[in-house]
Design a protein around this motif. Structure first.
Motif, short mmCIF file in Angstrom:
data_model
loop_
_atom_site.label_atom_id
_atom_site.label_comp_id
_atom_site.label_asym_id
_atom_site.label_seq_id
_atom_site.Cartn_x
_atom_site.Cartn_y
_atom_site.Cartn_z
N GLU A 83 -1.41 11.37 -9.98
CA GLU A 83 -1.96 12.32 -9.01
C GLU A 83 -2.96 13.30 -9.62
O GLU A 83 -3.94 13.68 -8.98
CB GLU A 83 -0.82 13.09 -8.33
CG GLU A 83 -1.20 13.75 -7.03
CD GLU A 83 -1.54 12.77 -5.91
OE1 GLU A 83 -2.58 12.97 -5.27
OE2 GLU A 83 -0.78 11.82 -5.68
N GLU A 106 0.77 5.52 -0.13
CA GLU A 106 -0.01 6.76 -0.11
C GLU A 106 0.50 7.67 -1.22
O GLU A 106 1.69 7.84 -1.39
CB GLU A 106 0.11 7.46 1.24
CG GLU A 106 -0.74 8.70 1.31
CD GLU A 106 -0.80 9.30 2.70
OE1 GLU A 106 -1.25 10.45 2.81
OE2 GLU A 106 -0.40 8.64 3.66
N GLY A 107 -0.42 8.23 -1.96
CA GLY A 107 -0.09 9.10 -3.08
C GLY A 107 -0.24 8.34 -4.38
O GLY A 107 0.05 7.14 -4.45
N ARG A 155 -2.22 2.01 -4.73
CA ARG A 155 -1.88 3.41 -4.46
C ARG A 155 -3.20 4.14 -4.19
O ARG A 155 -4.21 3.86 -4.84
CB ARG A 155 -1.16 4.03 -5.65
CG ARG A 155 0.17 3.35 -5.96
CD ARG A 155 0.94 4.14 -6.97
NE ARG A 155 1.42 5.33 -6.30
CZ ARG A 155 2.70 5.68 -6.25
NH1 ARG A 155 3.61 4.93 -6.82
NH2 ARG A 155 3.07 6.76 -5.62
N HIS A 156 -3.15 5.05 -3.23
CA HIS A 156 -4.36 5.84 -2.93
C HIS A 156 -3.99 7.30 -2.76
O HIS A 156 -2.87 7.63 -2.37
CB HIS A 156 -5.08 5.30 -1.69
CG HIS A 156 -4.26 5.40 -0.44
ND1 HIS A 156 -4.23 6.53 0.34
CD2 HIS A 156 -3.45 4.50 0.16
CE1 HIS A 156 -3.42 6.32 1.37
NE2 HIS A 156 -2.93 5.10 1.28
N ARG A 157 -4.93 8.14 -3.08
CA ARG A 157 -4.75 9.58 -2.95
C ARG A 157 -4.52 9.92 -1.48
O ARG A 157 -5.11 9.30 -0.60
CB ARG A 157 -5.97 10.30 -3.49
CG ARG A 157 -5.79 11.80 -3.65
CD ARG A 157 -6.95 12.43 -4.41
NE ARG A 157 -7.14 11.93 -5.75
CZ ARG A 157 -6.37 12.21 -6.80
NH1 ARG A 157 -5.33 12.99 -6.64
NH2 ARG A 157 -6.63 11.72 -7.99
N SER A 158 -3.68 10.88 -1.19
CA SER A 158 -3.44 11.30 0.19
C SER A 158 -4.47 12.35 0.60
O SER A 158 -5.24 12.84 -0.21
CB SER A 158 -2.02 11.86 0.33
OG SER A 158 -1.82 12.91 -0.59
N ARG A 161 -9.52 6.37 3.80
CA ARG A 161 -8.39 5.66 3.21
C ARG A 161 -8.64 4.15 3.23
O ARG A 161 -8.42 3.45 2.24
CB ARG A 161 -7.11 5.99 3.98
CG ARG A 161 -5.86 5.31 3.40
CD ARG A 161 -4.69 5.33 4.34
NE ARG A 161 -4.96 4.39 5.43
CZ ARG A 161 -4.85 4.66 6.72
NH1 ARG A 161 -4.44 5.83 7.13
NH2 ARG A 161 -5.13 3.74 7.62
N ILE A 216 0.86 -1.18 0.00
CA ILE A 216 0.00 0.00 0.00
C ILE A 216 0.90 1.24 0.00
O ILE A 216 1.78 1.35 0.85
CB ILE A 216 -0.92 0.04 1.25
CG1 ILE A 216 -1.64 -1.30 1.47
CG2 ILE A 216 -1.87 1.21 1.18
CD1 ILE A 216 -2.64 -1.68 0.44
N ARG A 229 -8.55 8.19 8.09
CA ARG A 229 -8.23 6.77 8.15
C ARG A 229 -9.37 5.94 7.59
O ARG A 229 -9.16 5.00 6.81
CB ARG A 229 -7.92 6.34 9.58
CG ARG A 229 -7.54 4.86 9.69
CD ARG A 229 -7.44 4.38 11.12
NE ARG A 229 -8.67 4.56 11.89
CZ ARG A 229 -9.74 3.78 11.82
NH1 ARG A 229 -9.78 2.78 10.99
NH2 ARG A 229 -10.79 4.01 12.57
N SER A 246 -9.49 7.99 -6.91
CA SER A 246 -8.94 8.03 -5.56
C SER A 246 -7.99 6.89 -5.25
O SER A 246 -7.22 6.97 -4.30
CB SER A 246 -10.06 8.06 -4.52
OG SER A 246 -10.90 6.93 -4.70
N GLY A 247 -8.04 5.81 -6.02
CA GLY A 247 -7.17 4.68 -5.77
C GLY A 247 -6.96 3.88 -7.04
O GLY A 247 -7.75 3.96 -7.98
#
Length: 187
Positions: free
Chosen positions: A56, A50-51, A74-77, A84, A48, A81, A61-62
């Motif tokens: 970007e 972040e970012g 990968r997921h957007r920051s 996410r 996993i 919690r 979002s992911g």
């Protein structure tokens, strides 16, 4: 059946529920622990990050990117919690449900999923079996979102106290805490 064909929401939720029912969810719940456990069960690492890196500026979002040696999520920051964890749960849904976009449908998938993705990025994504959390009118995205919803509901239940404080005397509480510890649970 093509992954881009329209399907029923009831069927999508049933597919997600059946997949979740095959998993073992443990107390105390945490997404990190669940991902580690799933990696071990599948004998394939899940990383996993972040970012979204090079993605970007895109409108999702992911993203799940299956690589030869591991699965990458990968997921957007900038999310809480819980938000996410919901994004990660969606991407895990793609993994657990075994989603693949057939080669002949990949361009159409990416154009329908995130129409603002430039052609050069679509080409890079086509070389991988990436799935994006963006467009829920596609069956594989609805199934992944149902999976995420059901997993997060189960996680919320596993995050609740094991037993209520108000109904226990100190001796009963101690006994239940010891019993829970045998299973690796925390009260």
């Amino acid at each position: 059946m093509s992954l881009l064909n329209e399907g029923g929401a009831d069927q999508d939720s049933l597919i997600a529920a059946q997949a979740l029912a095959k998993l073992t969810l443990r107390r105390p719940w945490s997404m990190q622990r669940f991902v580690e456990q799933l990696s071990l069960q599948r004998d394939r690492p899940i990383e996993i990050i972040e970012g979204l890196g090079e993605f970007e500026s895109m409108d999702f979002s992911g993203i799940w990117i299956p690589l030869p040696e591991k699965d990458l999520i990968r997921h957007r920051s900038g999310f809480t919690r819980i938000e996410r964890d919901g994004i990660i749960a969606h991407e895990l849904g793609h993994i657990i449900l075994g989603h693949e976009v057939p080669p002949e449908e990949r361009i159409q998938y990416f154009q329908r999923t995130a129409s603002s993705i430039p052609a050069v990025v679509i080409k890079r994504l086509m070389d991988q079996q990436a799935c994006l959390r963006s467009n829920f009118d596609l069956p594989l995205e609805r199934q992944a979102e149902w999976f995420a919803t059901l997993l997060m509901e189960a996680a919320a239940a596993l995050s609740q106290p094991l037993f209520p404080d108000r109904d226990l005397n100190p001796r009963q509480r101690l006994m239940l805490e010891r019993a829970a510890a045998i299973f690796g649970w925390s009260a």
